[in-house]
Design an enzyme around this catalytic site. Structure first.
Site, PDB file in Angstrom:
ATOM      1  N   SER A   1       0.887  -1.091  -0.032  1.00 25.36           N
ATOM      2  CA  SER A   1      -0.158  -0.013   0.007  1.00 25.36           C
ATOM      3  C   SER A   1       0.694   1.299  -0.164  1.00 25.36           C
ATOM      4  O   SER A   1       1.732   1.429   1.020  1.00 25.36           O
ATOM      5  CB  SER A   1      -0.921  -0.080   1.272  1.00 25.36           C
TER       6      SER A   1
ATOM      7  N   HIS B   1      -1.419  -1.244  -4.118  1.00 23.43           N
ATOM      8  CA  HIS B   1      -2.563  -0.863  -3.340  1.00 23.43           C
ATOM      9  C   HIS B   1      -2.665   0.610  -3.256  1.00 23.43           C
ATOM     10  O   HIS B   1      -1.637   1.281  -2.656  1.00 23.43           O
ATOM     11  CB  HIS B   1      -2.840  -1.637  -2.215  1.00 23.43           C
TER      12      HIS B   1
ATOM     13  N   ASP C   1      -4.763   3.733  -1.673  1.00 28.85           N
ATOM     14  CA  ASP C   1      -5.906   4.205  -0.902  1.00 28.85           C
ATOM     15  C   ASP C   1      -6.279   5.648  -1.004  1.00 28.85           C
ATOM     16  O   ASP C   1      -5.745   6.585  -0.629  1.00 28.85           O
ATOM     17  CB  ASP C   1      -5.370   4.004   0.518  1.00 28.85           C
TER      18      ASP C   1
ATOM     19  N   MET D   1      -8.932   8.599   0.400  1.00 26.57           N
ATOM     20  CA  MET D   1      -9.809   8.929   1.462  1.00 26.57           C
ATOM     21  C   MET D   1     -10.274  10.233   1.109  1.00 26.57           C
ATOM     22  O   MET D   1      -9.538  11.399   0.861  1.00 26.57           O
ATOM     23  CB  MET D   1      -8.871   9.048   2.641  1.00 26.57           C
TER      24      MET D   1
ATOM     25  N   HIS E   1      -8.449   1.721  -3.718  1.00 27.13           N
ATOM     26  CA  HIS E   1      -9.305   1.396  -2.713  1.00 27.13           C
ATOM     27  C   HIS E   1     -10.100   2.580  -2.303  1.00 27.13           C
ATOM     28  O   HIS E   1      -9.437   3.758  -1.769  1.00 27.13           O
ATOM     29  CB  HIS E   1      -8.738   0.706  -1.503  1.00 27.13           C
TER      30      HIS E   1
ATOM     31  N   MET F   1     -12.204   5.059  -0.485  1.00 23.59           N
ATOM     32  CA  MET F   1     -12.877   5.373   0.820  1.00 23.59           C
ATOM     33  C   MET F   1     -13.473   6.662   0.934  1.00 23.59           C
ATOM     34  O   MET F   1     -13.045   7.699   1.597  1.00 23.59           O
ATOM     35  CB  MET F   1     -11.718   4.975   2.073  1.00 23.59           C
TER      36      MET F   1
ATOM     37  N   MET G   1     -11.905  -5.578   5.221  1.00 20.29           N
ATOM     38  CA  MET G   1     -10.994  -4.925   5.856  1.00 20.29           C
ATOM     39  C   MET G   1     -10.754  -5.387   7.379  1.00 20.29           C
ATOM     40  O   MET G   1     -11.803  -5.827   7.658  1.00 20.29           O
ATOM     41  CB  MET G   1     -11.938  -3.377   6.268  1.00 20.29           C
TER      42      MET G   1
ATOM     43  N   ASP H   1      -7.007  -6.336   3.927  1.00 19.04           N
ATOM     44  CA  ASP H   1      -6.484  -5.174   3.922  1.00 19.04           C
ATOM     45  C   ASP H   1      -6.559  -4.618   5.480  1.00 19.04           C
ATOM     46  O   ASP H   1      -7.482  -4.320   5.934  1.00 19.04           O
ATOM     47  CB  ASP H   1      -7.341  -4.061   3.093  1.00 19.04           C
TER      48      ASP H   1
HETATM   49  C1  DX5 Z   1      -6.463   1.465   5.664  1.00 22.54           C
HETATM   50  C2  DX5 Z   1      -6.069   1.370   4.254  1.00 22.54           C
HETATM   51  C3  DX5 Z   1      -4.914   0.239   4.081  1.00 22.54           C
HETATM   52  C4  DX5 Z   1      -3.688   0.475   4.795  1.00 22.54           C
HETATM   53  C5  DX5 Z   1      -2.986  -0.479   5.110  1.00 22.54           C
HETATM   54  O1  DX5 Z   1      -7.629   2.397   5.668  1.00 22.54           O
HETATM   55  O2  DX5 Z   1      -7.046   0.928   3.530  1.00 22.54           O
HETATM   56  O3  DX5 Z   1      -4.630  -0.060   2.855  1.00 22.54           O
HETATM   57  O4  DX5 Z   1      -2.810   1.237   3.990  1.00 22.54           O
HETATM   58  O5  DX5 Z   1      -1.900  -0.271   6.187  1.00 22.54           O
HETATM   59  P1  DX5 Z   1      -1.244  -1.467   6.888  1.00 22.54           P
HETATM   60  O6  DX5 Z   1      -0.915  -2.728   6.166  1.00 22.54           O
HETATM   61  O7  DX5 Z   1      -0.242  -0.690   7.579  1.00 22.54           O
HETATM   62  O8  DX5 Z   1      -2.404  -1.362   8.098  1.00 22.54           O
HETATM   63 ZN    ZN Z   2      -6.630  -0.122   1.560  1.00 17.78          ZN
END
Ligand code: DX5
Ligand code: ZN
Length: 217
Positions: free
Chosen positions: A8, A33, A35, A37, A66, A68, A137, A175
């Site tokens: 990620s 990956h 993310d 947000m 991903h 969010m 998750m 994840d």
């Molecule tokens: C959290 C993200 C994850 C995050 C995972 O909201 O969706 O993808 O980057 O990071 P680790 O592996 O450090 O928990």
């Molecule tokens: Zn993620």
């Protein structure tokens, strides 16, 4: 199927993304990956379209986005145009999930649906045949480096049973808090794709850390 590793970018070195991308490319990791947000669906803001456009040029590996965010439909085509290969939306954020999944596929991407830790797997019963990926998750979304929630292993098992009985070809991705301490139990439960943020990019040798996760049997 051999499991896939998706480091990620959230845990990468933001002052030197080129270095993080070089490490990804030098490793046996399968996907990146990414993310996104919005400060609304989750209590944090990360990065969006312009950064994706830039890193798209730095790897040939599939980019697994991903989302969010609250407003998913308006961003399907923009994320395709910016370079996403797989686009995952949250079950909890989509009122018309079936329509959203079809629109992602029509735009030419693989379509995923993510479940928060409190959302039961069985809500996917009537959409499982349409999705390419189920993202379980194993932390509450919003931050990297959180502690793994062990019930995710049970949810992977349930998702696997649902996928097998429905004849769906969906992959199961996990994840949050994934690392050497729990990856084997997730693979044994049926996980296909393991996201690893801190376990890769916070390691002293990210390439070796990604390879170690990839080579777990
Ligand atoms: C959290 C993200 C994850 C995050 C995972 O909201 O969706 O993808 O980057 O990071 P680790 O592996 O450090 O928990
Ligand atoms: Zn993620």
């Amino acid at each position: 199927m051999a499991h896939l590793i998706a480091p990620s970018l959230l845990s990468a070195d933001f002052l030197n993304l080129q270095k993080s991308m070089d490490q990804l490319n030098a490793s046996q990791a399968d996907w990146l990956h990414y993310d996104v947000m919005d400060g609304n669906f989750v209590p944090n803001i990360s990065f969006g379209l312009p950064v994706l456009q830039a890193i798209r040029k730095a790897t040939n590996k599939p980019i697994d986005v991903h989302l969010m965010i609250t407003q998913n439909d308006a961003f399907i085509q923009p994320f395709k145009d910016a370079g996403a290969d797989i686009l995952t939306v949250h079950y909890e954020a989509c009122t018309h999930l079936h329509r959203t999944i079809q629109a992602i596929k029509q735009a030419g991407m693989k379509a995923g649906v993510a479940l928060n830790p409190h959302t039961p797997v069985n809500v996917l019963k009537d959409i499982i045949a349409d999705v390419d990926l189920v993202l379980i998750m194993s932390v509450n979304p919003g931050f990297g480096g959180q502690k793994f929630i062990p019930n995710a292993v049970n949810k992977v098992r349930e998702a696997k049973a649902m996928i097998v009985s429905s004849g769906s070809a969906a992959l199961i991705e996990v994840d949050g808090g994934v690392g050497m301490a729990n990856i084997k139990s997730l693979i044994d439960a049926g996980a296909d794709v393991l996201v690893a943020g801190n376990a890769v990019f916070a390691a002293s040798d990210p390439v070796a850390a990604a390879n170690e996760l990839k080579n777990v049997k």
